[in-house]
Design a protein around this motif. Sequence first.
Motif, PDB file in Angstrom:
ATOM      1  N   MET A   1     -48.588 -22.269  -2.332  1.00  0.00           N
ATOM      2  CA  MET A   1     -48.020 -21.088  -2.942  1.00  0.00           C
ATOM      3  C   MET A   1     -48.649 -20.898  -4.314  1.00  0.00           C
ATOM      4  SD  MET A   1     -44.059 -20.400  -3.582  1.00  0.00           S
ATOM      5  CE  MET A   1     -43.495 -19.281  -4.792  1.00  0.00           C
ATOM      6  N   GLN A   2     -49.345 -19.838  -4.489  1.00  0.00           N
ATOM      7  CA  GLN A   2     -49.974 -19.556  -5.772  1.00  0.00           C
ATOM      8  C   GLN A   2     -49.396 -18.261  -6.330  1.00  0.00           C
ATOM      9  OE1 GLN A   2     -54.161 -19.487  -5.025  1.00  0.00           O
ATOM     10  NE2 GLN A   2     -54.306 -21.707  -4.929  1.00  0.00           N
ATOM     11  N   ILE A   3     -49.019 -18.341  -7.607  1.00  0.00           N
ATOM     12  CA  ILE A   3     -48.472 -17.179  -8.284  1.00  0.00           C
ATOM     13  C   ILE A   3     -49.307 -16.953  -9.538  1.00  0.00           C
ATOM     14  CG2 ILE A   3     -46.465 -16.223  -9.460  1.00  0.00           C
ATOM     15  CD1 ILE A   3     -44.712 -17.980  -7.721  1.00  0.00           C
ATOM     16  N   ALA A   4     -49.762 -15.753  -9.728  1.00  0.00           N
ATOM     17  CA  ALA A   4     -50.502 -15.424 -10.941  1.00  0.00           C
ATOM     18  C   ALA A   4     -49.534 -15.330 -12.111  1.00  0.00           C
ATOM     19  CB  ALA A   4     -51.238 -14.112 -10.750  1.00  0.00           C
ATOM     20  N   TRP A   5     -50.048 -15.537 -13.316  1.00  0.00           N
ATOM     21  CA  TRP A   5     -49.179 -15.549 -14.483  1.00  0.00           C
ATOM     22  C   TRP A   5     -48.453 -14.229 -14.688  1.00  0.00           C
ATOM     23  CZ3 TRP A   5     -49.876 -12.157 -18.489  1.00  0.00           C
ATOM     24  CH2 TRP A   5     -51.098 -11.494 -18.552  1.00  0.00           C
ATOM     25  N   HIS A   6     -49.053 -13.138 -14.300  1.00  0.00           N
ATOM     26  CA  HIS A   6     -48.417 -11.827 -14.511  1.00  0.00           C
ATOM     27  C   HIS A   6     -47.338 -11.539 -13.462  1.00  0.00           C
ATOM     28  CE1 HIS A   6     -50.886 -10.170 -11.243  1.00  0.00           C
ATOM     29  NE2 HIS A   6     -51.897 -10.830 -11.784  1.00  0.00           N
ATOM     30  N   GLN A   7     -47.214 -12.386 -12.426  1.00  0.00           N
ATOM     31  CA  GLN A   7     -46.188 -12.201 -11.412  1.00  0.00           C
ATOM     32  C   GLN A   7     -44.882 -12.920 -11.760  1.00  0.00           C
ATOM     33  OE1 GLN A   7     -48.599 -13.686  -8.149  1.00  0.00           O
ATOM     34  NE2 GLN A   7     -48.585 -11.638  -7.221  1.00  0.00           N
ATOM     35  N   ILE A   8     -44.890 -13.735 -12.808  1.00  0.00           N
ATOM     36  CA  ILE A   8     -43.688 -14.460 -13.211  1.00  0.00           C
ATOM     37  C   ILE A   8     -42.767 -13.491 -13.951  1.00  0.00           C
ATOM     38  CG2 ILE A   8     -42.797 -16.346 -14.625  1.00  0.00           C
ATOM     39  CD1 ILE A   8     -45.498 -17.748 -14.186  1.00  0.00           C
ATOM     40  N   ASP A   9     -41.489 -13.523 -13.589  1.00  0.00           N
ATOM     41  CA  ASP A   9     -40.499 -12.659 -14.219  1.00  0.00           C
ATOM     42  C   ASP A   9     -40.438 -12.931 -15.718  1.00  0.00           C
ATOM     43  OD1 ASP A   9     -38.277 -10.790 -14.232  1.00  0.00           O
ATOM     44  OD2 ASP A   9     -36.992 -12.556 -14.534  1.00  0.00           O
ATOM     45  N   LYS A  10     -40.393 -11.875 -16.527  1.00  0.00           N
ATOM     46  CA  LYS A  10     -40.422 -12.011 -17.979  1.00  0.00           C
ATOM     47  C   LYS A  10     -39.218 -12.789 -18.498  1.00  0.00           C
ATOM     48  CE  LYS A  10     -41.027  -9.508 -22.241  1.00  0.00           C
ATOM     49  NZ  LYS A  10     -41.297  -8.270 -22.914  1.00  0.00           N
ATOM     50  N   GLY A  90     -54.552 -11.879 -23.203  1.00  0.00           N
ATOM     51  CA  GLY A  90     -55.380 -12.030 -22.013  1.00  0.00           C
ATOM     52  C   GLY A  90     -55.562 -13.451 -21.542  1.00  0.00           C
ATOM     53  N   SER A  91     -54.851 -14.416 -22.126  1.00  0.00           N
ATOM     54  CA  SER A  91     -54.951 -15.800 -21.662  1.00  0.00           C
ATOM     55  C   SER A  91     -53.661 -16.530 -22.002  1.00  0.00           C
ATOM     56  CB  SER A  91     -56.139 -16.506 -22.319  1.00  0.00           C
ATOM     57  OG  SER A  91     -55.823 -16.907 -23.626  1.00  0.00           O
ATOM     58  N   TRP A  92     -53.530 -17.749 -21.508  1.00  0.00           N
ATOM     59  CA  TRP A  92     -52.374 -18.582 -21.827  1.00  0.00           C
ATOM     60  C   TRP A  92     -52.664 -19.468 -23.025  1.00  0.00           C
ATOM     61  CZ3 TRP A  92     -47.468 -18.540 -20.245  1.00  0.00           C
ATOM     62  CH2 TRP A  92     -47.159 -17.783 -19.119  1.00  0.00           C
ATOM     63  N   PHE A  93     -53.860 -19.413 -23.557  1.00  0.00           N
ATOM     64  CA  PHE A  93     -54.251 -20.260 -24.677  1.00  0.00           C
ATOM     65  C   PHE A  93     -54.272 -19.428 -25.951  1.00  0.00           C
ATOM     66  CE2 PHE A  93     -57.193 -22.760 -27.251  1.00  0.00           C
ATOM     67  CZ  PHE A  93     -56.668 -24.027 -27.047  1.00  0.00           C
ATOM     68  N   PRO A  94     -53.743 -19.937 -27.053  1.00  0.00           N
ATOM     69  CA  PRO A  94     -53.760 -19.176 -28.296  1.00  0.00           C
ATOM     70  C   PRO A  94     -55.196 -18.838 -28.707  1.00  0.00           C
ATOM     71  CG  PRO A  94     -52.367 -21.099 -28.516  1.00  0.00           C
ATOM     72  CD  PRO A  94     -53.063 -21.224 -27.215  1.00  0.00           C
ATOM     73  N   ASN A  95     -55.452 -17.555 -28.974  1.00  0.00           N
ATOM     74  CA  ASN A  95     -56.802 -17.146 -29.355  1.00  0.00           C
ATOM     75  C   ASN A  95     -56.802 -16.196 -30.558  1.00  0.00           C
ATOM     76  OD1 ASN A  95     -55.802 -14.923 -28.035  1.00  0.00           O
ATOM     77  ND2 ASN A  95     -57.308 -14.924 -26.396  1.00  0.00           N
TER      78      ASN A  95
END
Length: 159
Positions: A1-10, A90-95
């Motif tokens: 089961m793969q879920i993209a980060w944008h599919q996770i409920d806020k 645009g990422s999960w890492f602080p930029n």
Amino acid sequence: MQIAWHQIDKKLDQTFYALELAVTCVMVTNIFQYGWWRCKARTGDLTHWQRWDAAYFLAVAMPLNVAFPLAVVLIYIGEVNYPASKMWSGSWFPNTPHGVVLYAGKWLGVALLTIGVFRATQLHVRIAARWRHLRGTPLRGAGGTGVHPATEKPTPLPP
């Protein structure tokens, strides 16, 4: 089961950010209290630094460990100056500059927390004593008893 980060409920995402902050606060304050208690219990003719070194490392580690999760909660849940103060885009890492500084501070805090715990529990002394015991080399100056030079308390050697 793969879920993209944008599919996770806020709301679920925000719940876990808040939970991370709560667990981090509880963890680092309790570790600091334990370290302070261990430092207070040290006896002998010790300098201030020899008695309280671990407490200082842990005291500096506390805000460093809490700053990043607190900033995430304030910016992404409380929406303080959002979106101008976002720490990543645009990422999960602080930029962003402040995101990178807070993230680096978090890991510096982890390093200081580790040093403080080792110094409070004298774990490095016990590991060295066990190593010498296994290798058959006595501890210099203490007759091989595993005595820590600062506290003069014998370190029990495991069988």
